[in-house]
Motif scaffolding. Structure first.
Motif, short mmCIF file in Angstrom:
data_model
loop_
_atom_site.label_atom_id
_atom_site.label_comp_id
_atom_site.label_asym_id
_atom_site.label_seq_id
_atom_site.Cartn_x
_atom_site.Cartn_y
_atom_site.Cartn_z
N LEU A 17 -5.85 -5.59 9.20
CA LEU A 17 -6.83 -4.73 9.84
C LEU A 17 -8.22 -5.04 9.30
O LEU A 17 -8.37 -5.49 8.16
CB LEU A 17 -6.53 -3.24 9.58
CG LEU A 17 -5.21 -2.67 10.06
CD1 LEU A 17 -5.08 -1.22 9.61
CD2 LEU A 17 -5.06 -2.77 11.57
N ARG A 18 -9.23 -4.77 10.13
CA ARG A 18 -10.63 -4.90 9.71
C ARG A 18 -11.34 -3.59 10.04
O ARG A 18 -11.31 -3.13 11.19
CB ARG A 18 -11.31 -6.05 10.44
CG ARG A 18 -12.80 -6.21 10.12
CD ARG A 18 -13.36 -7.47 10.74
NE ARG A 18 -13.45 -7.37 12.18
CZ ARG A 18 -14.51 -6.92 12.86
NH1 ARG A 18 -15.57 -6.49 12.19
NH2 ARG A 18 -14.51 -6.89 14.17
N SER A 19 -11.96 -3.00 9.04
CA SER A 19 -12.65 -1.74 9.26
C SER A 19 -13.90 -1.97 10.10
O SER A 19 -14.65 -2.93 9.89
CB SER A 19 -13.03 -1.11 7.92
OG SER A 19 -13.72 0.11 8.14
N ALA A 70 -3.90 4.97 5.72
CA ALA A 70 -3.22 3.99 6.58
C ALA A 70 -4.14 2.82 6.89
O ALA A 70 -3.70 1.66 6.88
CB ALA A 70 -2.74 4.67 7.85
N PHE A 71 -5.39 3.11 7.18
CA PHE A 71 -6.33 2.04 7.51
C PHE A 71 -6.63 1.18 6.28
O PHE A 71 -6.73 -0.05 6.37
CB PHE A 71 -7.63 2.62 8.06
CG PHE A 71 -7.55 3.11 9.49
CD1 PHE A 71 -6.37 2.98 10.21
CD2 PHE A 71 -8.65 3.69 10.10
CE1 PHE A 71 -6.29 3.43 11.53
CE2 PHE A 71 -8.58 4.13 11.42
CZ PHE A 71 -7.41 4.00 12.14
N ALA A 72 -6.79 1.83 5.13
CA ALA A 72 -7.10 1.08 3.91
C ALA A 72 -5.96 0.16 3.52
O ALA A 72 -6.19 -0.98 3.08
CB ALA A 72 -7.40 2.05 2.77
N ALA A 73 -4.73 0.61 3.69
CA ALA A 73 -3.56 -0.21 3.33
C ALA A 73 -3.52 -1.50 4.12
O ALA A 73 -3.11 -2.55 3.60
CB ALA A 73 -2.28 0.59 3.55
N GLY A 74 -3.94 -1.45 5.38
CA GLY A 74 -3.91 -2.65 6.20
C GLY A 74 -5.15 -3.50 6.10
O GLY A 74 -5.18 -4.63 6.61
N ARG A 85 -7.31 -4.67 14.77
CA ARG A 85 -6.16 -5.48 14.34
C ARG A 85 -6.58 -6.94 14.39
O ARG A 85 -6.99 -7.44 15.44
CB ARG A 85 -5.00 -5.21 15.30
CG ARG A 85 -3.75 -6.03 15.05
CD ARG A 85 -2.90 -5.45 13.94
NE ARG A 85 -1.62 -6.12 13.94
CZ ARG A 85 -0.55 -5.69 14.59
NH1 ARG A 85 -0.60 -4.58 15.29
NH2 ARG A 85 0.59 -6.36 14.52
N ILE A 86 -6.54 -7.64 13.28
CA ILE A 86 -7.04 -9.01 13.22
C ILE A 86 -5.94 -10.06 13.23
O ILE A 86 -6.22 -11.24 13.41
CB ILE A 86 -7.95 -9.21 11.99
CG1 ILE A 86 -7.22 -8.87 10.70
CG2 ILE A 86 -9.22 -8.39 12.14
CD1 ILE A 86 -8.04 -9.13 9.43
N ARG A 87 -4.71 -9.64 13.04
CA ARG A 87 -3.59 -10.58 13.13
C ARG A 87 -2.29 -9.81 13.23
O ARG A 87 -2.27 -8.58 13.10
CB ARG A 87 -3.55 -11.50 11.91
CG ARG A 87 -3.18 -10.82 10.60
CD ARG A 87 -3.35 -11.76 9.42
NE ARG A 87 -2.77 -11.19 8.21
CZ ARG A 87 -1.53 -11.43 7.77
NH1 ARG A 87 -0.73 -12.23 8.46
NH2 ARG A 87 -1.08 -10.89 6.66
N GLY A 108 -7.08 -5.84 19.25
CA GLY A 108 -7.13 -4.45 19.70
C GLY A 108 -7.72 -3.54 18.65
O GLY A 108 -7.88 -3.92 17.48
N ARG A 109 -8.06 -2.33 19.06
CA ARG A 109 -8.75 -1.41 18.16
C ARG A 109 -8.15 -0.01 18.20
O ARG A 109 -7.59 0.41 19.22
CB ARG A 109 -10.24 -1.35 18.54
CG ARG A 109 -10.94 -2.69 18.30
CD ARG A 109 -12.41 -2.64 18.60
NE ARG A 109 -13.09 -3.81 18.04
CZ ARG A 109 -14.38 -3.90 17.79
NH1 ARG A 109 -15.17 -2.85 18.06
NH2 ARG A 109 -14.91 -4.99 17.27
N ILE A 110 -8.30 0.70 17.08
CA ILE A 110 -7.84 2.08 16.95
C ILE A 110 -9.02 2.92 16.49
O ILE A 110 -9.66 2.62 15.47
CB ILE A 110 -6.69 2.20 15.95
CG1 ILE A 110 -5.52 1.29 16.34
CG2 ILE A 110 -6.22 3.65 15.84
CD1 ILE A 110 -4.44 1.19 15.29
N VAL A 111 -9.32 3.97 17.24
CA VAL A 111 -10.43 4.87 16.93
C VAL A 111 -9.85 6.27 16.69
O VAL A 111 -9.06 6.76 17.51
CB VAL A 111 -11.45 4.92 18.08
CG1 VAL A 111 -12.59 5.88 17.75
CG2 VAL A 111 -11.97 3.51 18.38
N VAL A 112 -10.23 6.89 15.59
CA VAL A 112 -9.69 8.21 15.25
C VAL A 112 -10.83 9.17 14.92
O VAL A 112 -11.70 8.87 14.10
CB VAL A 112 -8.73 8.14 14.04
CG1 VAL A 112 -8.14 9.53 13.76
CG2 VAL A 112 -7.61 7.13 14.29
#
Length: 333
Positions: A291-293, A267-271, A322-324, A249-253
């Motif tokens: 997570l994968r940017s 938050a994105f960098a931490a994951g 989200r990669i895992r 799945g993906r998150i777009v902001v």
């Protein structure tokens, strides 16, 4: 004065096509797994992005969240043709966990956040979000609850006003403005945007206004953020979305100022990086990135998009996949 144009004409979704294209692989992944894709528009507004997603993905179900009851009404009208594939929810978007649980949805395939003040809120003069015309000092995104901007400017101490104008507005004249507000309200309560703008203009040098835009711009931003607790809500909502999105799945902001973008970036960098301690000999499973940017830094609207929709000018887009599964010990209790 309220707008009477059709909702589709009043609201041009920022980076609409790019947002849809970023979510497309998540929708495809859900369909390949034999599931009906679930997308969450966490900041529904007048439904422009939602309409684009529902049109592009005919098998997807959409959950639209907004704290603004008028936005929900207008979005409902705009999305009437998709009513059998939508759930529109009156809530603040940091309530993602409860909303999905109430709807019986275990996880989502995609999230979209379009942050900040909406076209509706700027266009409805009586809401008090804009400094360009006189209106009651309200600024609540949800007019059914919460304190107004008038309550803040008339009751906060000078020190508290200084703090929010400096922190949330990043205003270099915060001290002068806080002092001017306190002085003005000692004569009469500040009840309208015009009264507040007059107080601000009295202490901001004309030269600063010529180079930095309207002298009240940053103070109005600060008050809006304080009234709606925007940064606190965002700080809770992004981790909730990360927990609630499926692998694949993906998150777009879409954010519109550095304070919002900083929270999302963190938050994105931490994951997206290993959490193994420096020098740790083996990267354990729980340390691996989850997570994968999908963007290199931030993406901005094209010149053509800004010409068509000037409110898109300051937009910054970030997206992750989200990669895992997220390690259990990283989730909130």
């Amino acid at each position: 004065m309220s707008e009477d144009r059709p909702t589709g004409e009043r609201h041009v979704p920022v980076l609409r096509d790019r947002c849809v294209s970023l979510l497309a692989p998540a929708v495809a992944s859900a369909r390949e797994a034999g599931r009906r894709p679930v997308l969450v528009d966490a900041t529904l507004g007048m439904g422009g992005h939602a309409e684009a997603m529902l049109s592009e993905f005919p098998t997807a179900h959409l959950v639209g969240i907004d704290r603004d009851t008028e936005a929900l009404r207008l979005a409902g009208e705009r999305l009437e043709a998709f009513a059998d594939r939508t759930d529109l929810v009156h809530a603040i978007y940091d309530e993602i966990d409860d909303i999905l649980a109430d709807l019986g949805i275990p996880a989502a395939d995609g999230f979209l956040f379009d942050l900040g003040v909406s076209s509706l809120q700027l266009d409805e003069r009586e809401r008090g979000f804009a400094y360009s015309y006189d209106a009651p000092l309200d600024m609540r995104m949800d007019t059914t609850r919460g304190v107004t901007a008038a309550e803040i400017v008339n009751t906060y101490s000078q020190e508290e006003l200084l703090r929010i104008i400096r922190s949330w507005g990043e205003e270099k004249f915060a001290g002068r403005i806080a002092s001017a507000i306190v002085a003005a309200r000692s004569e009469a309560a500040l009840e309208t945007t015009g009264q507040l703008v007059t107080a601000i203009r009295s202490v901001v040098p004309a030269a600063a206004a010529r180079t930095g835009g309207h002298p009240a711009k940053r103070t109005f931003q600060a008050l809006r953020i304080e009234v709606n607790e925007e940064l606190a809500v965002l700080s809770r909502a992004v981790p909730e979305a990360i927990d609630a999105v499926r692998p694949g799945g993906r998150i777009v902001v879409l954010s519109y100022h550095s304070l919002e973008d900083r929270i999302v970036k963190s938050a994105f960098a931490a994951g997206s990086r290993s959490s193994a301690p420096p020098g740790f000999p083996v990267e354990l499973e729980r340390h691996k990135a989850y997570l994968r940017s999908l963007t290199r830094g931030t993406e901005a609207p094209t010149k053509l998009e800004v010409e068509e929709n000037p409110r898109a000018a300051s937009a910054k887009l970030r997206a992750v996949e989200r990669i895992r599964e997220r390690p259990v010990d990283r989730k909130k209790n």
